[in-house]
Scaffold this active site. Structure first.
Site, PDB file in Angstrom:
ATOM      1  N   ASN A  89      -0.182  73.039 -19.142  1.00 25.46           N
ATOM      2  CA  ASN A  89      -0.885  72.929 -18.209  1.00 25.46           C
ATOM      3  C   ASN A  89      -2.838  73.784 -19.648  1.00 25.46           C
ATOM      4  O   ASN A  89      -1.700  74.264 -20.506  1.00 25.46           O
ATOM      5  CB  ASN A  89      -0.518  73.469 -17.818  1.00 25.46           C
ATOM      6  CG  ASN A  89       0.409  73.806 -16.341  1.00 25.46           C
ATOM      7  OD1 ASN A  89      -0.088  72.116 -16.318  1.00 25.46           O
ATOM      8  ND2 ASN A  89       0.722  74.343 -15.787  1.00 25.46           N
ATOM      9  N   HIS A  90      -3.184  73.292 -18.747  1.00 25.22           N
ATOM     10  CA  HIS A  90      -4.514  74.193 -19.568  1.00 25.22           C
ATOM     11  C   HIS A  90      -4.860  75.647 -19.455  1.00 25.22           C
ATOM     12  O   HIS A  90      -5.194  75.783 -17.720  1.00 25.22           O
ATOM     13  CB  HIS A  90      -5.946  73.051 -19.605  1.00 25.22           C
ATOM     14  CG  HIS A  90      -5.241  71.545 -19.421  1.00 25.22           C
ATOM     15  ND1 HIS A  90      -6.555  71.384 -19.992  1.00 25.22           N
ATOM     16  CD2 HIS A  90      -4.580  70.973 -20.094  1.00 25.22           C
ATOM     17  CE1 HIS A  90      -6.619  69.976 -20.993  1.00 25.22           C
ATOM     18  NE2 HIS A  90      -4.789  69.618 -20.279  1.00 25.22           N
ATOM     19  N   ALA A  91      -5.608  76.360 -19.992  1.00 27.31           N
ATOM     20  CA  ALA A  91      -5.602  77.335 -19.825  1.00 27.31           C
ATOM     21  C   ALA A  91      -7.187  77.096 -18.561  1.00 27.31           C
ATOM     22  O   ALA A  91      -7.958  76.768 -18.520  1.00 27.31           O
ATOM     23  CB  ALA A  91      -6.273  78.119 -21.377  1.00 27.31           C
ATOM     24  N   MET A  92      -7.294  78.357 -17.684  1.00 25.79           N
ATOM     25  CA  MET A  92      -7.834  78.100 -16.538  1.00 25.79           C
ATOM     26  C   MET A  92      -8.845  79.644 -16.796  1.00 25.79           C
ATOM     27  O   MET A  92      -9.515  79.501 -15.671  1.00 25.79           O
ATOM     28  CB  MET A  92      -7.409  77.836 -14.756  1.00 25.79           C
ATOM     29  CG  MET A  92      -6.429  76.647 -15.202  1.00 25.79           C
ATOM     30  SD  MET A  92      -5.609  76.496 -14.220  1.00 25.79           S
ATOM     31  CE  MET A  92      -4.566  76.980 -13.557  1.00 25.79           C
ATOM     32  N   THR A 136     -11.768  74.180 -18.557  1.00 24.28           N
ATOM     33  CA  THR A 136     -10.670  73.870 -19.143  1.00 24.28           C
ATOM     34  C   THR A 136     -10.258  72.841 -20.083  1.00 24.28           C
ATOM     35  O   THR A 136      -9.219  72.546 -20.094  1.00 24.28           O
ATOM     36  CB  THR A 136      -9.786  73.054 -18.053  1.00 24.28           C
ATOM     37  OG1 THR A 136     -10.365  72.134 -16.920  1.00 24.28           O
ATOM     38  CG2 THR A 136     -10.196  73.997 -16.737  1.00 24.28           C
TER      39      THR A 136
END
Length: 215
Positions: free
Chosen positions: A92-95, A100
Site C-alpha cells: 500500500n501507498h501513503a495516502m 500517492t
C-alpha cells in the site's frame, strides 16, 4: 493399507497413480523460506502454472519483502487454490499527502524504514481459499472458514464462515454456533498425524460428536 497423511516436509504431497509427484501442488511451509512468513504444517498451495519450488511464495505474496514491516501467518491444513493472492500492508501507498506516488520506493536510504501500512494477514487453520481469492492487509480469517472464488477479503472472517464477493460478506456459517465452539476446542489440526488419519471418516462427515469421541 491404512490411510496415512503424507510426510509434512514433503515438497509435493500428491503422488499420482504412476508414482510421479504432482508438481502443481506443494506443501507451502516446505518451500517458503521468508523472515516475515509463518506457515503451518500440511498447508498446501496449488497452481495450474506452477513456479519452481523457491518461487511459490513470491507468486502468492508478491509484495512481501524480507524488509517488510507486515507479516503473513497461515495456520495448519489450509488449502490455497490457483490464483490466490495475499496483498499485505507493504503493497500500500501513503495516502496522507497530495500524491500517492511512492517516492520512498526509489530512495534506498528510506525504503526499508518507511512503510505507511504495516498491517499483516492472519489466517487460521483448515481454511479453504478458493480460486482467485484476494486477501488484503489487516484481514483475519478464522479457522474452518471457506473463502469463495474471486472473493476480496478485508477485516474479520469468523471461524467456519463461508464468505463470497467483493468486499467479501458472510453467506452462512458452516455449523451451529455451539458446534463451532466445540470444534475450536477440539482443534483437530493440532492432533498427531496418526490420530488425524484415524479420524478421517469423522472429519469428512459433519458429525462433531464422532470427532469428539476420537479426541
Amino acid at each position: 493399507m491404512p490411510f496415512a497423511l503424507p510426510l509434512s516436509d514433503a515438497v509435493y504431497p500428491i503422488i499420482l497413480p504412476d508414482g510421479t509427484p504432482h508438481a502443481g501442488t506443494v506443501h507451502l511451509r516446505t518451500v517458503a523460506d521468508h523472515p516475515r512468513v509463518e506457515i503451518g504444517a500440511y498447508t498446501y498451495a496449488s497452481d495450474f502454472d506452477p513456479p519452481p519450488p523457491e518461487g511459490w511464495l513470491a507468486r502468492l505474496a508478491p509484495y512481501l519483502f524480507p524488509f517488510s514491516k507486515d507479516r503473513l501467518v497461515i495456520g495448519r491444513f489450509c488449502q490455497i487454490a490457483h490464483g490466490v493472492r495475499f496483498i499485505g500492508g507493504s503493497a500500500n501507498h501513503a495516502m496522507r499527502g497530495i500524491t500517492t506516488y511512492p517516492f520512498t520506493a526509489f530512495d534506498p536510504e528510506a525504503m526499508h524504514d518507511d512503510q505507511p501500512d504495516r498491517r499483516g494477514i492472519e489466517i487460521g487453520h483448515d481454511v479453504w481459499l478458493g480460486t482467485g481469492a484476494v486477501v488484503l492487509a489487516g484481514a483475519r480469517i478464522g479457522s474452518g472458514a471457506i473463502i469463495g472464488a474471486g472473493a476480496v477479503v478485508r477485516g474479520e472472517v469468523p471461524p467456519y464462515a463461508v464468505v463470497t464477493g467483493n468486499p467479501a460478506q458472510v453467506v452462512r456459517l458452516r455449523f451451529r454456533e455451539d458446534e463451532i465452539a466445540r470444534l475450536l476446542r477440539l482443534a483437530w489440526w493440532d492432533w498427531p498425524p496418526a490420530r488425524i488419519a484415524a479420524a478421517r471418516a469423522a472429519l469428512e462427515a459433519a458429525d462433531v460428536a464422532a470427532l469428539e469421541a476420537l479426541a
